[in-house]
Design an enzyme around this catalytic site. Structure first.
Site, PDB file in Angstrom:
ATOM      1  N   ASP A 191       3.416   9.638  -1.023  1.00 31.28           N
ATOM      2  CA  ASP A 191       2.211   8.952  -0.562  1.00 31.28           C
ATOM      3  C   ASP A 191       1.908   7.831  -1.540  1.00 31.28           C
ATOM      4  OD1 ASP A 191      -0.017   8.457   0.963  1.00 31.28           O
ATOM      5  OD2 ASP A 191      -0.717  10.531   0.963  1.00 31.28           O
ATOM      6  N   HIS A 227       0.814  -1.228   0.000  1.00 29.68           N
ATOM      7  CA  HIS A 227       0.000   0.000   0.000  1.00 29.68           C
ATOM      8  C   HIS A 227       0.836   1.261   0.000  1.00 29.68           C
ATOM      9  CE1 HIS A 227      -4.074  -1.739   0.592  1.00 29.68           C
ATOM     10  NE2 HIS A 227      -3.340  -2.784   0.936  1.00 29.68           N
TER      11      HIS A 227
HETATM   12  P1  ADQ Z   1      -2.821   6.399   4.782  1.00 34.15           P
HETATM   13  O1  ADQ Z   1      -1.425   6.901   4.878  1.00 34.15           O
HETATM   14  O2  ADQ Z   1      -3.503   6.235   6.061  1.00 34.15           O
HETATM   15  O3  ADQ Z   1      -2.877   5.007   3.991  1.00 34.15           O
HETATM   16  P2  ADQ Z   1      -4.901   7.635   2.956  1.00 34.15           P
HETATM   17  O4  ADQ Z   1      -4.844   6.890   1.705  1.00 34.15           O
HETATM   18  O5  ADQ Z   1      -5.126   9.080   2.722  1.00 34.15           O
HETATM   19  O6  ADQ Z   1      -3.576   7.508   3.823  1.00 34.15           O
HETATM   20  O7  ADQ Z   1      -6.081   7.067   3.833  1.00 34.15           O
HETATM   21  C1  ADQ Z   1      -6.494   7.682   5.018  1.00 34.15           C
HETATM   22  C2  ADQ Z   1      -7.921   7.242   5.397  1.00 34.15           C
HETATM   23  O8  ADQ Z   1      -8.174   7.684   6.722  1.00 34.15           O
HETATM   24  C3  ADQ Z   1      -8.960   7.851   4.502  1.00 34.15           C
HETATM   25  O9  ADQ Z   1      -9.894   6.879   4.127  1.00 34.15           O
HETATM   26  C4  ADQ Z   1      -9.604   8.941   5.359  1.00 34.15           C
HETATM   27  O10 ADQ Z   1     -10.983   9.089   5.147  1.00 34.15           O
HETATM   28  C5  ADQ Z   1      -9.356   8.506   6.776  1.00 34.15           C
HETATM   29  N1  ADQ Z   1      -9.089   9.701   7.615  1.00 34.15           N
HETATM   30  C6  ADQ Z   1      -8.132  10.603   7.429  1.00 34.15           C
HETATM   31  N2  ADQ Z   1      -8.222  11.569   8.356  1.00 34.15           N
HETATM   32  C7  ADQ Z   1      -9.245  11.264   9.152  1.00 34.15           C
HETATM   33  C8  ADQ Z   1      -9.833  11.870  10.326  1.00 34.15           C
HETATM   34  N3  ADQ Z   1      -9.362  12.974  10.864  1.00 34.15           N
HETATM   35  N4  ADQ Z   1     -10.846  11.256  10.883  1.00 34.15           N
HETATM   36  C9  ADQ Z   1     -11.314  10.115  10.351  1.00 34.15           C
HETATM   37  N5  ADQ Z   1     -10.812   9.521   9.296  1.00 34.15           N
HETATM   38  C10 ADQ Z   1      -9.792  10.074   8.687  1.00 34.15           C
HETATM   39  C11 ADQ Z   1      -1.942   4.113   3.352  1.00 34.15           C
HETATM   40  C12 ADQ Z   1      -0.953   4.748   2.380  1.00 34.15           C
HETATM   41  C13 ADQ Z   1      -1.727   5.533   1.335  1.00 34.15           C
HETATM   42  C14 ADQ Z   1      -2.706   4.608   0.617  1.00 34.15           C
HETATM   43  C15 ADQ Z   1      -3.560   3.848   1.624  1.00 34.15           C
HETATM   44  C16 ADQ Z   1      -4.403   2.786   0.939  1.00 34.15           C
HETATM   45  O11 ADQ Z   1      -0.045   5.593   3.060  1.00 34.15           O
HETATM   46  O12 ADQ Z   1      -0.835   6.124   0.406  1.00 34.15           O
HETATM   47  O13 ADQ Z   1      -3.561   5.411  -0.192  1.00 34.15           O
HETATM   48  O14 ADQ Z   1      -2.762   3.200   2.588  1.00 34.15           O
HETATM   49  O15 ADQ Z   1      -3.648   1.913   0.196  1.00 34.15           O
END
Ligand code: ADQ
Length: 736
Positions: free
Chosen positions: A382, A166
């Protein structure tokens, strides 16, 4: 088909321990949604950690956790505090995470953490193996479990395994700094299919495998000799409908039913004409570029003061990995930056940044997405970034502007967003202005395209595509025509050998009886090989022929004490056991003077390559060159040589990391035939690993047993995995 086993570091569960009871509720992350159709509806189990250290689960409730997890088709891998520290906070998040996101200076290479990482990966593997049947499909997730595919494969060689990473896979130049790089790559290669979010990560991985493990790939397939591993990109999507539905619901509800949070957002929007909201949502992580984003926003307010009191940055940061020092430092830095900017620009009616350091319920997240005019997402690296996609999905009136870092995997798909370089302040600041001033029609035009794409390639589709490709990758194994030489089949062949009256073996040397070495002269037969061939030659009515591309001097010296027939230089010379060398054909070699200078120019330009001069051929070796440069130059040289040699009765053989130029009409097949004509044989066995051995396989009579070393396209009937397997097989013959 059996069941699907999903494995990730964390289970999609929330566990709450009260005084005497334990509450287990399913959590609805993106991954859980994507896998719903495989998990909830199908026959599957999900294996992972609950998120709580063993020490925090009262002993009498341990079984209860498993029982409740089981109800959700989950199986908990218990981890102790010590294991979590070394495996999760340690190797996963202080070594792999920073390294794979190009924060090399944050990467710690602690042998103790590595040991714990291995131990915990084995623990996950044990849990999987306990529940695994041969026809199950296994899908392993993410960087905490890079060793798992191999650990499972070792115990269940035929099972179907997929792996998805991921986070980014870094350039091979960065990856190779890792002290345990070989083990990590080999761990991943236990899978049949390895998935990444983008083609760049896929490319970086293939390059690392090539440079570090010296394993070749053709397009996106890596040939391991006995298996083919496929590498592909699958950009992860979101649960589009969920965000759209929630946003519609939020829009349709009477304002009296709005959440407190929504009321606050509305209050700002109504506070002045042209008031705007910019959102920033991430886990608090140094890869997300949060500090620079705040700085850029401060600079924006300074550069365009007309936006003061009109724009507000709503910043959500979810606490994450708070045990890791870098995250604690970052937290302090961000607190300070927010304080500084608010202190500097705030007025009685307005604070420029609203900062929330906590997780928010889904409804509030949707409130934010649907109320904000701009989403500012600026990670320095990311893997994908789902927040960017969720923002677009929540824009039901199709307005809103997404500013997205080109360093996020999502930028490859979301071309209609305003793409920025997160290190270019001036560009970020100007893009914020462009976004705030973008006419509505243009916002709608862009978002229409983005929404269409996100609606099509959802997280469910992503999971389905991955599983479909995994099944295909597994079944394409059987499209290789040669059959793997099983122990049963081997038994039949040995039996045939036992009964035969006149038996002959044609054995290739390099890559068949010995492994390749950097320099050809280093591949001398070891005592056990000499002994093995000697034993074969001493069997009654058995002729053993070593048939090689090597020169006669080397072969003659190495095998001087073994009564074996030798054929050298692909069939130019023959030497019966204990006899003299004879030329098989009348061969000219005046062409060498013209070809050698051409090869020399390639040696000069390609470090690590060299020329091997034989009596009747010239070989250019590139095994030690940089793998990619070597291949490019081999291609060039092959074209040049084909032009040069076509009218001179010469041919160019492409062997294993070697190009060889020799007189046409001489090959291993023809040479073997000369021996076969002399006497009738009722058992003929030919084995070899490369392209030059195909001549042998094609010339040998139909009833011959032909065996290729390695899983490659071949006209041989069977294949075996590697040199070790060849030696085992010959050992069995020698004992008849
Ligand atoms: P993350 O680094 O966690 O994931 P991201 O893909 O943006 O990053 O996912 C974050 C998730 O957390 C989103 O679904 C979002 O809705 C939720 N979230 C963020 N802030 C929040 C808040 N304050 N309250 C509640 N929910 C919140 C890792 C990798 C990414 C990759 C994903 C999936 O780092 O690059 O996209 O896995 O493979």
């Amino acid at each position: 088909m059996g069941k699907t086993i999903i494995i990730s570091n964390r289970l999609p569960l929330q566990i709450n321990i009260t005084d005497k009871d334990i509450e287990v509720t399913p959590s609805v992350g993106g991954l859980a949604t994507g896998l719903k159709s495989f998990h909830k509806e199908g026959d599957s189990i999900w294996i992972g950690w609950t998120g709580l250290p063993q020490e925090e689960i009262p002993e009498n409730l341990g079984a209860e956790v498993q029982k409740k997890a089981k109800k959700e088709n989950c199986l908990a891998v218990p981890l102790t505090e010590e294991e979590i520290e070394g495996f999760y906070y340690g190797f996963s998040n202080r070594t792999i995470w920073p390294l794979f996101h190009y924060f090399m200076e944050y990467s710690e290479f602690e042998p103790d953490d590595w040991e714990m990482y291995k131990k915990v990966n084995r623990k996950y593997a044990d849990a999987v193996i306990e529940h695994l049947e041969d026809d199950d499909e296994v899908w392993v997730h993410d960087y905490q479990l890079l060793l798992l595919p191999k650990l499972i494969r070792e115990k269940k060689p035929n099972v179907t395994i997929g792996f998805f990473n991921h986070i980014p896979f870094p350039s091979s130049e960065v990856f190779r700094t890792l002290p345990w790089r070989e083990e990590i790559l080999e761990g991943m290669l236990g899978a049949d299919l390895i998935g990444f979010h983008t083609y760049d990560y896929e490319r970086h991985f293939l390059r690392s495998v090539k440079n570090i493990l010296r394993k070749d790939s053709t397009f996106n397939e890596i040939n391991l000799g006995n298996r083919i591993v496929r590498v592909e990109s699958f950009p992860m999507g979101i649960d589009y409908k969920k965000f759209k539905k929630a946003a519609i619901q939020q829009q349709n509800q009477p304002s009296s039913e709005n959440s407190e949070f929504q009321k606050k957002l509305n209050y700002h929007k109504n506070s002045t004409s042209n008031a705007k909201l910019i959102i920033s949502i991430d886990r608090l992580d140094y890869t997300k570029g949060i500090a620079n984003r705040i700085r850029a926003y401060g600079y924006f307010l300074e550069k365009y003061p007309e936006y003061q009191e009109k724009v507000r940055l709503v910043m959500l940061a979810v606490p994450s990995r708070t045990n890791v020092p870098q995250y604690q430092i970052l937290k302090r830095e961000i607190d300070e930056l927010v304080g500084r900017i608010n202190g500097r620009f705030a007025t009685v009616n307005w604070t420029p940044i609203w900062y929330f350091y906590r997780s928010m319920p889904f409804e509030n997240l949707v409130d934010l997405y649907s109320s904000s005019d701009v989403a500012l997402i600026t990670p320095t690296r990311d893997g994908m970034n789902l927040v960017a996609k969720e923002y677009i999905a929540s824009r039901i009136d199709q307005t809103g502007v997404l500013i997205l870092s080109e360093m996020a995997g999502a930028a490859h798909e979301l071309n209609e967003a305003l793409i920025i370089n997160p290190n270019n302040f001036e560009q970020i600041v100007n893009t914020i202005k462009t976004a705030l001033e973008m006419p509505e029609e243009e916002q709608i035009r862009r978002n229409k395209i983005l929404q269409k794409r996100l609606q099509r390639y959802t997280v469910e589709r992503w999971a389905k595509e991955f599983m479909k490709t995994l099944r295909k990758a597994k079944s394409s194994r059987s499209s290789i025509k040669a059959e793997q030489l099983s122990t049963d089949k081997e038994g039949d062949i040995i039996e045939k050998f036992r009964r035969a009256k006149n038996r002959i073996f044609f054995l290739d040397y390099d890559g068949t009886l010995v492994n390749f070495t950097d320099k050809p002269e280093n591949a001398k037969p070891d005592p056990s090989l000499l002994d093995l061939v000697k034993k074969l030659t001493s069997l009654p009515n058995t002729e053993v022929v070593l048939i090689s591309g090597r020169d006669k001097e080397t072969l003659g010296t190495w095998w001087s004490d073994v009564p074996v027939d030798l054929i050298s230089e692909h069939g130019v010379w023959m030497r019966p056991a204990n006899g003299q060398w004879n030329l098989t054909e009348n061969i000219r070699c005046d062409w060498m003077e013209n070809v050698r200078p051409v090869l020399e120019t390639f040696v000069d330009r390609t470090p690590g390559t060299f020329i091997e001069e034989k009596n009747y051929s010239l070989a250019w070796h590139y095994r030690k060159a940089d793998p990619e440069l070597g291949e490019i130059r081999a291609n060039d040289l092959s074209t040049v040589l084909k032009d040069l040699t076509s009218n001179h009765g010469l041919s160019v053989l492409e062997g294993n990391k070697v190009l060889e130029i020799k007189t046409s009409g001489v090959n291993k097949g023809k040479a073997a035939n000369k021996l076969l004509i002399e006497r009738k044989h009722d058992f003929i066995f030919g084995i070899g690993d490369d392209w030059t051995d195909e001549y042998l396989f094609n010339e040998l009579p139909e009833q011959a047993i032909t065996v290729k070393v390695g899983l490659k396209e071949t006209s041989a009937r069977y294949y075996v995995q590697d040199v070790e397997r060849v030696r085992d097989l010959l050992e069995r013959f020698s004992k008849v």
